[in-house]
Design an enzyme around this catalytic site. Structure first.
Site, PDB file in Angstrom:
ATOM      1  N   ASN A 149       0.859  -1.187   0.000  1.00  0.00           N
ATOM      2  CA  ASN A 149       0.000   0.000   0.000  1.00  0.00           C
ATOM      3  C   ASN A 149       0.900   1.244   0.000  1.00  0.00           C
ATOM      4  OD1 ASN A 149      -1.408   2.282   1.131  1.00  0.00           O
ATOM      5  ND2 ASN A 149      -3.072   0.905   1.669  1.00  0.00           N
TER       6      ASN A 149
ATOM      7  N   ARG B 120      -9.244   8.326  -1.118  1.00  0.00           N
ATOM      8  CA  ARG B 120     -10.219   8.752  -0.114  1.00  0.00           C
ATOM      9  C   ARG B 120     -11.083   9.876  -0.674  1.00  0.00           C
ATOM     10  NH1 ARG B 120      -8.904   6.959   5.401  1.00  0.00           N
ATOM     11  NH2 ARG B 120     -10.614   8.316   5.971  1.00  0.00           N
TER      12      ARG B 120
ATOM     13  N   ARG C  74      -6.975  13.108   0.787  1.00  0.00           N
ATOM     14  CA  ARG C  74      -5.898  13.574   1.684  1.00  0.00           C
ATOM     15  C   ARG C  74      -4.522  13.061   1.279  1.00  0.00           C
ATOM     16  NH1 ARG C  74      -7.193  10.301   7.221  1.00  0.00           N
ATOM     17  NH2 ARG C  74      -9.184  11.355   6.957  1.00  0.00           N
TER      18      ARG C  74
ATOM     19  N   HIS D 212       1.015   6.245   1.840  1.00  0.00           N
ATOM     20  CA  HIS D 212       1.765   7.182   2.676  1.00  0.00           C
ATOM     21  C   HIS D 212       2.939   7.837   1.961  1.00  0.00           C
ATOM     22  CE1 HIS D 212      -1.047   6.678   5.738  1.00  0.00           C
ATOM     23  NE2 HIS D 212      -0.824   5.381   5.855  1.00  0.00           N
TER      24      HIS D 212
ATOM     25  N   GLU E  50     -11.356  -9.057   3.257  1.00  0.00           N
ATOM     26  CA  GLU E  50     -10.081  -8.731   3.903  1.00  0.00           C
ATOM     27  C   GLU E  50     -10.400  -8.525   5.379  1.00  0.00           C
ATOM     28  OE1 GLU E  50      -7.535  -5.782   2.060  1.00  0.00           O
ATOM     29  OE2 GLU E  50      -6.689  -5.237   4.019  1.00  0.00           O
TER      30      GLU E  50
ATOM     31  N   THR F 261      -8.314   3.964   8.327  1.00  0.00           N
ATOM     32  CA  THR F 261      -9.545   3.164   8.351  1.00  0.00           C
ATOM     33  C   THR F 261      -9.615   2.439   9.700  1.00  0.00           C
ATOM     34  OG1 THR F 261      -9.058   2.802   6.022  1.00  0.00           O
ATOM     35  CG2 THR F 261     -10.879   1.547   6.960  1.00  0.00           C
TER      36      THR F 261
ATOM     37  N   HIS G 194      -3.990  -4.204   7.814  1.00  0.00           N
ATOM     38  CA  HIS G 194      -4.084  -3.023   8.674  1.00  0.00           C
ATOM     39  C   HIS G 194      -3.217  -3.183   9.917  1.00  0.00           C
ATOM     40  CE1 HIS G 194      -5.388   0.772  10.219  1.00  0.00           C
ATOM     41  NE2 HIS G 194      -5.930   0.978   9.039  1.00  0.00           N
TER      42      HIS G 194
ATOM     43  N   HIS H  33      -5.586   3.763  -1.739  1.00  0.00           N
ATOM     44  CA  HIS H  33      -6.905   4.157  -1.252  1.00  0.00           C
ATOM     45  C   HIS H  33      -7.172   5.580  -1.727  1.00  0.00           C
ATOM     46  CE1 HIS H  33      -9.658   4.526   2.593  1.00  0.00           C
ATOM     47  NE2 HIS H  33     -10.279   4.866   1.481  1.00  0.00           N
TER      48      HIS H  33
ATOM     49  N   GLU I 105      -8.753   0.688  -3.022  1.00  0.00           N
ATOM     50  CA  GLU I 105      -9.655   0.753  -1.878  1.00  0.00           C
ATOM     51  C   GLU I 105     -10.552   1.974  -2.040  1.00  0.00           C
ATOM     52  OE1 GLU I 105      -7.151   1.056   1.522  1.00  0.00           O
ATOM     53  OE2 GLU I 105      -6.399  -0.982   1.316  1.00  0.00           O
TER      54      GLU I 105
HETATM   55  N1  PXP Z   1      -6.037  -2.834   4.211  1.00  0.00           N
HETATM   56  C1  PXP Z   1      -6.977  -1.854   4.176  1.00  0.00           C
HETATM   57  C2  PXP Z   1      -8.347  -2.212   3.711  1.00  0.00           C
HETATM   58  C3  PXP Z   1      -6.657  -0.526   4.519  1.00  0.00           C
HETATM   59  O1  PXP Z   1      -7.607   0.429   4.477  1.00  0.00           O
HETATM   60  C4  PXP Z   1      -5.324  -0.227   4.873  1.00  0.00           C
HETATM   61  C5  PXP Z   1      -4.953   1.189   5.192  1.00  0.00           C
HETATM   62  O2  PXP Z   1      -5.180   1.999   4.093  1.00  0.00           O
HETATM   63  C6  PXP Z   1      -4.383  -1.267   4.879  1.00  0.00           C
HETATM   64  C7  PXP Z   1      -4.769  -2.571   4.586  1.00  0.00           C
HETATM   65  C8  PXP Z   1      -2.941  -1.027   5.218  1.00  0.00           C
HETATM   66  O3  PXP Z   1      -2.819  -0.643   6.544  1.00  0.00           O
HETATM   67  P1  PXP Z   1      -1.406  -0.149   7.086  1.00  0.00           P
HETATM   68  O4  PXP Z   1      -1.067   1.107   6.366  1.00  0.00           O
HETATM   69  O5  PXP Z   1      -1.659   0.027   8.551  1.00  0.00           O
HETATM   70  O6  PXP Z   1      -0.422  -1.248   6.793  1.00  0.00           O
END
Ligand code: PXP
Length: 241
Positions: A7, A45, A49, A10, A151, A101, A191, A43, A70
């Site tokens: 992901n 959003r 952001r 960030h 998930e 999330t 997550h 994602h 996402e």
């Molecule tokens: N899975 C989903 C559905 C999420 O919304 C997120 C955060 O955007 C993640 C996984 C990844 O989470 P993290 O950034 O804490 O690894």
């Protein structure tokens, strides 16, 4: 073999703090792919952001693996995703004031809307995953809504204040994943997973894919994104049964 979804949200968070043109989420996606990411998750959003519309379009074009987009359960986001046609979408709950999330979708409460959305995406050839808490009612509802993939939200496990709570959350995740597998669902997780807590999740041997962002991008500050992805991939694939 357990797959790693990287992901890259960030990377965009860092860029958006200064509204600069760098660091580039597209470059991050390509580096992640070259270093073992099985696919790229992002994602979009509603408040934009971090990831912007342009990022999604550019990354969709450039990936040699595939995109897991996402999105929140709103008409605007569904229409947007229909225009992009990622290979996978993951429907997540979204609240503007949240930092990230914070929980799973309430599939029971939004059953009709979720069922019709799963149907819309499936008809367009897009695989739909529902992001849910490790809760039996939510898993049954996901199955009944026609989802082929869920998930499981591992955030409470990741945030557990001590080992007793952590083990309790892990048992809950294990039970939920077993139920989902019994129902014939493909089961992913994500997550809050990091280099310290991911092994226990991967060792359950029930997941197809793990989605990991924050820990990877954080580690990349010190060792580079390529190394961060390679280290995580090694951790999740070198699990002894
Ligand atoms: N899975 C989903 C559905 C999420 O919304 C997120 C955060 O955007 C993640 C996984 C990844 O989470 P993290 O950034 O804490 O690894």
């Amino acid at each position: 073999m357990l797959k790693l979804g990287v992901n890259i949200d960030h990377v965009a968070t860092l860029r958006e703090t200064r509204k600069t043109s760098y660091p580039s989420p597209l470059a991050a996606a390509l580096i992640a792919e070259q270093n073992g990411a099985d696919f790229i998750t992002l994602h979009l959003r509603e408040d934009r952001r971090h990831i912007q519309d342009r990022d999604v379009a550019l990354i969709r074009e450039a990936l040699s693996t595939h995109m897991n987009l996402e999105l929140a359960l709103t008409e605007e986001m569904i229409e947007h995703a229909m225009g992009i046609l990622p290979q996978d979408v993951c429907i997540v709950p979204e609240r503007r004031e949240e930092r990230t999330t914070e929980g799973g979708l309430d599939v029971v409460r939004s059953f009709d809307l979720i069922k019709s959305t799963v149907n819309r995406f499936s008809n367009a050839g897009v695989r739909v995953s529902l992001f849910v808490n490790p809760d039996t009612d939510q898993i049954h509802a996901s199955h009944e809504a026609g989802a082929q993939v869920i998930e499981i939200h591992t955030g409470h496990y990741a945030d557990a204040v001590d080992d007793i709570f952590r083990q309790a959350e892990l048992r809950q995740i294990h039970k939920a994943a077993l139920l989902a597998k019994d129902l014939g669902l493909r089961v992913n997780a994500g997550h809050g997973l990091n280099y310290h807590n991911v092994t226990a999740i991967a060792s359950l041997g029930l997941f197809s894919e793990l989605n990991i962002g924050h820990a990877l991008i954080s580690q990349a500050i010190f060792c580079g994104l390529g190394q961060a992805v390679r280290d995580m991939k090694k951790l999740i694939t070198n699990i002894q049964p």
